[in-house]
Each structure stands twice: as structure tokens, then as C-alpha cells.
Enzyme design. Sequence first.
Site, PDB file in Angstrom:
ATOM      1  N   CYS A  34     -10.463  10.282   8.760  1.00 38.14           N
ATOM      2  CA  CYS A  34      -9.160   9.838   8.235  1.00 38.14           C
ATOM      3  C   CYS A  34      -8.021  10.703   8.775  1.00 38.14           C
ATOM      4  CB  CYS A  34      -9.192   9.910   6.708  1.00 38.14           C
ATOM      5  SG  CYS A  34      -7.606   9.632   5.932  1.00 38.14           S
ATOM      6  N   SER A  41     -14.181   5.306  -2.871  1.00 38.20           N
ATOM      7  CA  SER A  41     -14.631   5.434  -1.484  1.00 38.20           C
ATOM      8  C   SER A  41     -15.980   6.129  -1.492  1.00 38.20           C
ATOM      9  CB  SER A  41     -13.607   6.264  -0.703  1.00 38.20           C
ATOM     10  OG  SER A  41     -12.365   5.596  -0.707  1.00 38.20           O
ATOM     11  N   LEU A  42     -17.017   5.395  -1.135  1.00 41.21           N
ATOM     12  CA  LEU A  42     -18.361   5.966  -1.206  1.00 41.21           C
ATOM     13  C   LEU A  42     -18.837   6.421   0.177  1.00 41.21           C
ATOM     14  CD1 LEU A  42     -20.573   6.584  -3.250  1.00 41.21           C
ATOM     15  CD2 LEU A  42     -21.524   4.323  -2.813  1.00 41.21           C
ATOM     16  N   CYS A  89      -6.177   1.020   7.526  1.00 43.76           N
ATOM     17  CA  CYS A  89      -6.701   2.114   6.701  1.00 43.76           C
ATOM     18  C   CYS A  89      -6.952   3.358   7.530  1.00 43.76           C
ATOM     19  CB  CYS A  89      -8.053   1.746   6.102  1.00 43.76           C
ATOM     20  SG  CYS A  89      -7.965   0.500   4.871  1.00 43.76           S
ATOM     21  N   CYS A 112     -11.550  14.242   4.711  1.00 43.27           N
ATOM     22  CA  CYS A 112     -12.540  13.295   5.244  1.00 43.27           C
ATOM     23  C   CYS A 112     -12.383  13.236   6.772  1.00 43.27           C
ATOM     24  CB  CYS A 112     -12.356  11.915   4.632  1.00 43.27           C
ATOM     25  SG  CYS A 112     -12.437  11.937   2.833  1.00 43.27           S
ATOM     26  N   GLY A 172      -2.994  10.190   1.261  1.00 48.20           N
ATOM     27  CA  GLY A 172      -3.221  11.079   0.120  1.00 48.20           C
ATOM     28  C   GLY A 172      -4.265  10.597  -0.861  1.00 48.20           C
ATOM     29  N   CYS A 175       0.874  -1.183   0.000  1.00 48.10           N
ATOM     30  CA  CYS A 175       0.000   0.000   0.000  1.00 48.10           C
ATOM     31  C   CYS A 175       0.907   1.226   0.000  1.00 48.10           C
ATOM     32  CB  CYS A 175      -0.863  -0.060   1.259  1.00 48.10           C
ATOM     33  SG  CYS A 175      -1.904   1.376   1.500  1.00 48.10           S
TER      34      CYS A 175
HETATM   35  N1  SAH Z   1      -7.638   8.950  -0.786  1.00 52.87           N
HETATM   36  C1  SAH Z   1      -8.030   7.700  -1.307  1.00 52.87           C
HETATM   37  C2  SAH Z   1      -7.072   6.586  -0.962  1.00 52.87           C
HETATM   38  C3  SAH Z   1      -6.494   6.573   0.425  1.00 52.87           C
HETATM   39  S1  SAH Z   1      -7.621   6.226   1.727  1.00 52.87           S
HETATM   40  C4  SAH Z   1      -9.450   7.357  -0.888  1.00 52.87           C
HETATM   41  O1  SAH Z   1      -9.993   8.036  -0.038  1.00 52.87           O
HETATM   42  O2  SAH Z   1     -10.005   6.427  -1.453  1.00 52.87           O
HETATM   43  C5  SAH Z   1      -7.918   4.480   1.509  1.00 52.87           C
HETATM   44  C6  SAH Z   1      -9.225   4.003   2.134  1.00 52.87           C
HETATM   45  O3  SAH Z   1      -9.166   4.063   3.558  1.00 52.87           O
HETATM   46  C7  SAH Z   1     -10.424   4.843   1.717  1.00 52.87           C
HETATM   47  O4  SAH Z   1     -11.516   4.019   1.370  1.00 52.87           O
HETATM   48  C8  SAH Z   1     -10.711   5.588   2.982  1.00 52.87           C
HETATM   49  O5  SAH Z   1     -12.033   6.039   3.040  1.00 52.87           O
HETATM   50  C9  SAH Z   1     -10.391   4.594   4.037  1.00 52.87           C
HETATM   51  N2  SAH Z   1     -10.212   5.162   5.362  1.00 52.87           N
HETATM   52  C10 SAH Z   1      -9.707   6.358   5.677  1.00 52.87           C
HETATM   53  N3  SAH Z   1      -9.710   6.535   7.008  1.00 52.87           N
HETATM   54  C11 SAH Z   1     -10.216   5.415   7.546  1.00 52.87           C
HETATM   55  C12 SAH Z   1     -10.439   4.963   8.874  1.00 52.87           C
HETATM   56  N4  SAH Z   1     -10.143   5.723   9.921  1.00 52.87           N
HETATM   57  N5  SAH Z   1     -10.958   3.740   9.069  1.00 52.87           N
HETATM   58  C13 SAH Z   1     -11.257   2.961   8.003  1.00 52.87           C
HETATM   59  N6  SAH Z   1     -11.054   3.313   6.730  1.00 52.87           N
HETATM   60  C14 SAH Z   1     -10.533   4.535   6.497  1.00 52.87           C
HETATM   61 FE1  SF4 Z   2     -10.280  11.178   2.402  1.00 54.61          FE
HETATM   62 FE2  SF4 Z   2      -8.663   9.369   1.260  1.00 54.61          FE
HETATM   63 FE3  SF4 Z   2      -7.796  11.848   1.717  1.00 54.61          FE
HETATM   64 FE4  SF4 Z   2      -8.190  10.223   3.764  1.00 54.61          FE
HETATM   65  S1  SF4 Z   2      -6.676   9.962   2.161  1.00 54.61           S
HETATM   66  S2  SF4 Z   2      -8.833  12.383   3.583  1.00 54.61           S
HETATM   67  S3  SF4 Z   2      -9.948   9.059   3.045  1.00 54.61           S
HETATM   68  S4  SF4 Z   2      -9.454  11.257   0.343  1.00 54.61           S
END
Ligand code: SAH
Ligand code: SF4
Length: 406
Positions: A168, A266-267, A385, A165, A210, A154
Amino acid sequence: MSKTTAANAAPIPFLARTPEEWGDDAKSFGGRPFHGRQIFRWIHVKGVTNPAEMTDLSAGLREKLAEAGLGDPVTAITSRRSTDGTRKLLVGLRGEVNVETVLIPGVTGARGRLPSPLDAGMTEIDPDVAFDEEGEAEENTTTAPDERIRVSQCISTQVGCAMGCVFCASGVAGLKRHLDAGEIVGQVILGRRHLDADERLSNVVYMGMGEPLNNYDNTARSLRILCHSDGIGLSHRRITVSTSGLIPEILRLGEDFKGNIGLAVSLHAVNDERRSALMPINRKYPIAELMKALRKYPLPRRRRITIEYTLVSGQNDTPAEAKALAKLLAVIPVKINLIPMNPIELSTLGPPPMAGVLQFQKILVEAGYSCFIRRQRGEDVDAACGQLALLGAKPKVKRSLGVVES
Ligand code: SAH
Ligand code: SF4
């Protein structure tokens, strides 16, 4: 060495140059174009970035490469190994900023199936988006199976993230800077050096720190380099780019790579109000528009888009939302990964109880979806994640919705 990218006229990073671009460099050093392929192979097949070790190049060429400063743009500052075999590398970049990359060993191979706390027959476990079983079956038809343990890596594409978000750690920290394409590729070269002898790199997922599509040019170049047949030669279908839903770039990725790069979206919510509260990017690219874009993504036959749905207690986890999700995705070829939210330091948000997660999954399975609960790996080293954090980072803006005000 005057190579530049068209977009910003910055020099093309060493680890992101194609054999042809290295060929031009070799010529400017008094070498021949075919030396470009040799340099590329040293870097990407053998992982050698010290010109002194490129023994089939002339001494003069090696010297010129050394003078130009060829070397590693990334270094492993620390490596932490989880009890489940997952390794998290803290990666140092120039400018004294860090990102993280995670090595995730697969569940099959010479050592057999690795145990998991969720393996007690409770639920169907995702073989993981990280390991595309459909692709594996296709590829093994002509060659003897490789018994080494498959490792998925990853990787990160930015220091922090601008998307904000609320669940995150990267989003809470805000964007510090983009990674260049060499720094993205460099994580894979570094990661390979940390593999055990009975492991092999099998898949790469752009799911670290990112938003890859918010750094499109560097992400796209890194994809081309990782897939280049003279180098690491990863198959496109063994790479997955995960996005929070940047519509123009999703379409661009589809066009540039003919839909062959795995796409994960990511929905996390089924209506705009809820999704915008969790993911501010939804205000710009709302759900209906995103769905239209996914329908346009030129998926090859038998491939599916992965929908990621992080379950956050009290925010998006009701049975009614599971039913609405089933309806929303009906016309798109997808599989669904449910990710119980991993707690992060700066938020009071958390995952629903496991019974709620299983109920959510059951509704989707009964509606006919392949729906998996993402098995969390490396939690004991904060490698799951959303936990990839900027060391010591504080939120850029004070946030509501469960984020602890600081
Ligand atoms: N920015 C991209 C890829 C990195 S995040 C994205 O958002 O898709 C990868 C995944 O981890 C995404 O699906 C994101 O929503 C999820 N994620 C982020 N923070 C998380 C958390 N605290 N717990 C579980 N999943 C999380
Ligand atoms: Fe949202 Fe993905 Fe950026 Fe985290 S890394 S803030 S989940 S877009």
C-alpha cells in the site's frame, strides 16, 4: 469560541461541531441557541462556509463568525477525471500536507449502466461495498426513486499511515499526521461541490489514505456529523469504515454505533505468518483474535461484514488459500471482496493473472459466499485502492518483500 474536545483539549474544528455546540457558540456571540442549528444547516446542507453568505443570520453574528475564522479547512488543489467518470481530488490541508479523496459514480441511474472493462460477462462484478444494495432496497420502499446517479465518496483519515502494509502506497510512506474531524468531514463538503448536476452523494467509504480506527476519536466524530439529521443526514448503513483489524477499536465502533456503521475488514491472508509479512499489525492482533472480535460485532439483521482480500501474486493467491479462507470465515456473516493488487511505485509486488483471480473467486462462490471481484475505478488517474500516495513521499524504512529499496 472555547469549545474543546475532551481527549486533547484542542478546539473542536468548525466543520465538526454539532448544532448544539454551535448553539453554545451563538450564545457566546450574543445570539440564541437556535442559531446553532441554522449555522449547522448552512454548512452541512448548503455547503456554505463563508459567514457572509449566511443570509438569515444577523449581521452581528455573521461578523463574529467571520472574526472566529469560520472557513474551509480543506481545499481542492487539483481534480482529475478518469475516463470511467471517477474523480480524484488532491486535497490541501493546513501545514502544507495533502490527502486524496475519490468520487466514484455508480453503475445505475439516469444515464443507465456505465461500461466497465470487466463487464464482458466474464465474472460477477461487485456492485461495490461502496453501494450497499441491501440498504438501497430498504430505503426506496416509501419514496420515489431518485433518478440521479449515485456517487460514492472514498475519504482519507490520515496523511500516510502507520500500519505499514507492504502493498500500500500510504503504508510505505508512513504516518505524517492524523486528520482532525473537520478535515474528514470537509472532504465530503468539498466532494459535493465537484458532483455533476445529475449526480448525488449516496455513500461514503473510509477507504482512502490512512487507518480510520487508528484515529478513532476524529473518525467517530466525523461519522456523527455526516449522519446528523440536521445536516447531510447520511444513513449509517451508507457509510463503511474499512480497517486493517484494530481489535479494541472495532469493538468500540460496534458499541458506539450499535453495529450500524458498515464494517469492512482487510484480511489478505489466512495464516499469521503470511498476514504478518503483508500487514505488520497482525503481530499485535492475530487472525484468531480478529475473528473473535468480528463475531462480537453487533451486526443488525441482514447486514454483513465485508472482508477485503487483496490478491498479491505469489503471496496469498493459491487455491489452497481460497479454501482455507472459506473455512476461516464459516461462522461469520460476511461478503468477500477480492481486490487484485494495484501496482504501486515502491513495490515489485503485483496482482495474479486474471485466471488466478477468477479461480480464487470460484472456490469461494462454490463454498457458498457472496464473493465479488472489486471493479477497479479510476486507475488511469491513480485513484484505485492503495494508490493514493503522498506526493514525493519516500518510504520511512527500507522494506523487504518486494518493495524496491531506495
Ligand atoms: N486502512 C484501511 C482503509 C484504507 S485501505 C484498511 O487497510 O482497511 C483500503 C483498502 O485498500 C484495504 O483493503 C487495503 O488493503 C486495500 N489496498 C491497499 N493497497 C492496495 C493495493 N496496492 N492494491 C489493492 N488494494 C490495496
Ligand atoms: Fe495498510 Fe490500510 Fe494503512 Fe494502507 S491504509 S497501510 S492498507 S492499514
